[in-house]
Motif scaffolding. Structure first.
Motif: not given
Length: 279
Positions: A75, A118, A125
């Protein structure tokens, strides 16, 4: 508002070179997206993709170029100080496809875009390990109809023997639909099948190898309405064939399927079940 300043197949020039390497030209495609905002207040805060058709079209275009929904370097970091402490791993950048933040690309001085969500810019991630790599713990795969252990092992870059050992199986034939298998996370490919490109992807005038791959899967499932083909252009034959698949899939789920409509336009549930191979 969404504006496009160049073809997606031609790299932009918003990245500095990484020494002698031309960072803008790494990979099969290098699509650069600039967002007007402040890293201190990530633009994904309160952002609803369902209310942003242009954003959804952008993701569809990115996926159509084979870019998987993953963040190989983890991330994005929230602050410049956090980015400064994390090496911009060159091996990850040069060998893993997916989404990267400006602060993860080697050779850059920028640290943006901050701690964006995300889940909105979709992708799993990788776990942070200090060098932008991923952890080595096992992942999970759900067995689907027609799967074999050898096919799963090939897709995950491992061996049947390792999968048997990892899951405590007695033999390689001990599989059932819906069964959860542990697979080596570090060996997992970015994507085994084409991700759902969105219903808006399928319209007259669309030309893509994804459509050819979809058509071949429909033929394999006995759902062909093709006279010739399938081919890369979206046609009424594709629509009729896909409707046959939707009906077949609905009948197989006699609990009363509530997925995408039986209208010949792919929806995520039936698309994922079709398992269109990634080109």
């Amino acid at each position: 508002m969404l504006g496009q300043f160049g073809p997606l197949t031609q790299s932009a020039r918003a990245l500095q070179n990484d020494g002698s390497r031309r960072t803008n030209r790494e990979g099969k495609v290098c699509i650069q997206v600039e967002v007007l905002g402040k890293a201190a207040s990530p633009w994904t805060n309160g952002f609803d993709p369902e209310q942003k058709p242009n954003f959804r079209k952008l993701l569809t275009a990115i996926r159509a170029h084979g870019i998987p929904d993953v963040w190989p370097a983890g991330k994005p970091k929230a602050t410049a100080a956090e980015v400064a402490k994390t090496p911009r791993n060159r091996t990850t950048w040069q060998s893993k496809g997916g989404h990267f933040s400006h602060g993860q690309a080697p050779g850059q001085t920028h640290w943006d875009p901050g701690a964006i969500n995300t889940d909105i810019v979709p992708g799993k991630a990788a776990s942070d390990t200090g060098d932008g790599g991923s952890s080595s713990g096992p992942d999970t795969y759900t067995v689907k109809k027609g799967d074999t252990l050898s096919a799963i092992a090939k897709a995950y870059g491992t061996t049947v023997a390792k999968l048997v050992s990892l899951n405590g199986l007695k033999d390689a034939d001990e599989l059932s639909v819906g069964q959860k298998l542990k697979v080596p996370a570090q060996a997992k490919p970015a994507a085994q099948y084409e991700p759902f490109p969105g219903a808006a992807f399928f319209h007259g005038g669309r030309h893509s190898p994804i459509i050819t791959a979809m058509g071949r899967r429909l033929v394999a499932e006995g759902c062909s309405a093709y006279v010739g083909g399938p081919g890369p252009d979206w046609t009424n034959s594709d629509k009729a064939s896909y409707r046959k698949w939707q009906v077949k899939y609905s009948k197989e789920h006699n609990k009363g399927w509530t997925g995408d409509a039986l209208d010949g336009i792919p929806g995520k549930e039936s698309w994922d079940a079709l398992r269109v191979p990634k080109g």
